[in-house]
Design a protein around this motif. Sequence first.
Motif, PDB file in Angstrom:
ATOM      1  N   GLY A 155      37.293  39.380  47.724  1.00  0.00           N
ATOM      2  CA  GLY A 155      37.511  38.735  46.431  1.00  0.00           C
ATOM      3  C   GLY A 155      36.452  39.185  45.448  1.00  0.00           C
ATOM      4  N   ALA A 156      36.129  40.476  45.488  1.00  0.00           N
ATOM      5  CA  ALA A 156      34.965  41.002  44.768  1.00  0.00           C
ATOM      6  C   ALA A 156      35.116  40.994  43.260  1.00  0.00           C
ATOM      7  CB  ALA A 156      34.669  42.425  45.242  1.00  0.00           C
ATOM      8  N   ALA A 157      36.334  40.924  42.738  1.00  0.00           N
ATOM      9  CA  ALA A 157      36.517  40.985  41.286  1.00  0.00           C
ATOM     10  C   ALA A 157      36.396  39.631  40.611  1.00  0.00           C
ATOM     11  CB  ALA A 157      37.870  41.607  40.945  1.00  0.00           C
ATOM     12  N   GLY A 158      36.376  38.544  41.380  1.00  0.00           N
ATOM     13  CA  GLY A 158      36.253  37.215  40.794  1.00  0.00           C
ATOM     14  C   GLY A 158      34.850  36.933  40.305  1.00  0.00           C
ATOM     15  N   GLY A 159      34.642  35.733  39.782  1.00  0.00           N
ATOM     16  CA  GLY A 159      33.341  35.389  39.225  1.00  0.00           C
ATOM     17  C   GLY A 159      32.215  35.480  40.238  1.00  0.00           C
ATOM     18  N   VAL A 160      32.369  34.824  41.378  1.00  0.00           N
ATOM     19  CA  VAL A 160      31.334  34.885  42.415  1.00  0.00           C
ATOM     20  C   VAL A 160      31.263  36.284  43.004  1.00  0.00           C
ATOM     21  CG1 VAL A 160      30.590  34.000  44.657  1.00  0.00           C
ATOM     22  CG2 VAL A 160      31.508  32.432  42.949  1.00  0.00           C
ATOM     23  N   HIS A 183      40.678  47.374  39.792  1.00  0.00           N
ATOM     24  CA  HIS A 183      39.374  46.841  39.432  1.00  0.00           C
ATOM     25  C   HIS A 183      38.231  47.727  39.934  1.00  0.00           C
ATOM     26  CE1 HIS A 183      41.485  42.663  39.414  1.00  0.00           C
ATOM     27  NE2 HIS A 183      41.680  43.319  38.289  1.00  0.00           N
ATOM     28  N   ALA A 184      38.576  48.829  40.584  1.00  0.00           N
ATOM     29  CA  ALA A 184      37.547  49.702  41.160  1.00  0.00           C
ATOM     30  C   ALA A 184      36.525  50.197  40.136  1.00  0.00           C
ATOM     31  CB  ALA A 184      38.202  50.879  41.874  1.00  0.00           C
ATOM     32  N   PRO A 185      36.926  50.654  38.946  1.00  0.00           N
ATOM     33  CA  PRO A 185      35.912  51.136  37.994  1.00  0.00           C
ATOM     34  C   PRO A 185      34.877  50.074  37.626  1.00  0.00           C
ATOM     35  CG  PRO A 185      38.101  51.877  37.336  1.00  0.00           C
ATOM     36  CD  PRO A 185      38.303  50.884  38.438  1.00  0.00           C
ATOM     37  N   VAL A 186      35.325  48.837  37.413  1.00  0.00           N
ATOM     38  CA  VAL A 186      34.387  47.763  37.074  1.00  0.00           C
ATOM     39  C   VAL A 186      33.426  47.516  38.228  1.00  0.00           C
ATOM     40  CG1 VAL A 186      34.162  45.305  36.568  1.00  0.00           C
ATOM     41  CG2 VAL A 186      35.955  46.649  35.455  1.00  0.00           C
TER      42      VAL A 186
END
Length: 316
Positions: A155-160, A183-186
């Motif tokens: 869940g790496a793209a979420g806030g936490v 979401h990989a670039p971010v």
Amino acid sequence: MKAAQITSYGTADTLRVNEVARPALGPGEVLVSVEASSVNGHDVTVRAGELKMVSGRRFPLGAGLDFAGVVVETGAGVEGCRAGDRVWGMVHPRKRHETAGAAEYVVVSADRISLAPAGVSSVDAASLVVTGATALLALRDSVRAAKGERVLVRGAAGGVGTAVVQLAHTLGCHVTALARDRHAPVLTGLGADEVLDYGSTTSGAIGPFDVIVDTVGTELNCYRSRLAAGGRMVTVGLSASALATIAASSVYGSRRIRTFSANPDSAVLRDVADRVTAGALRPVVDSVYSLADIAAAHEAFERGGVVGKHVVAVSA
């Protein structure tokens, strides 16, 4: 003042922005003019009624766990802050009462705030209160991640998740982010060494990892099995079913599934603020909503696909 309130358990439609009395200030407390709050998983879980054993059945309940703003007044015995200081903090999860962080003013115990990070807007700061504290407590205190260890962030793209990726990177860990492929670039920009698409990656095809930080709360045993010898796993994605799995995992000793309630005090908040000021942790804001549109912010959170945080601008 205006305040977002939960009028009953259920969908986001149960949220209302009402005109209420400004909360009274007591000894050891601080009155803050709120500029921004954010939407957290805990907020949505409480509103949906999944934690009613803790939150009770008295309505209305205040909405919003965190806040960033300016001190208006301090109560007797308060030291370390004064009127005019920019601060951030959290209301106690069990003390929402009729108002909380998503309101024009909040009263909170002085030991639950710290000075906000320098050079960061209140909108950006609000995105990091819960996420930064949770990430720090998970990595530093719960699993004690160390330099050179292999860390999986689920869940790496979420806030936490975005906060964990950044802090694990600054610790010198090798960071694998599990998220949507787009979401990989971010995530790479935040410090992830590799990004795996959760839609096409099965738990059995990855690992082993020294540390797993889970923010989702499902399939916990599948991911726990990907721990290396001596590995540690923590989840911050809590539900009734997740709690049962966590309890049963105690048979695995050090490789059990850990969890905790992120309830940071001033010292933790100061630590997070210092890391933000130093550039080790930066805000990731998906979208900004007005206080009047807080129900839409909750709906967006529940739809998923977020990168970072949904922030509620109160008076910023």
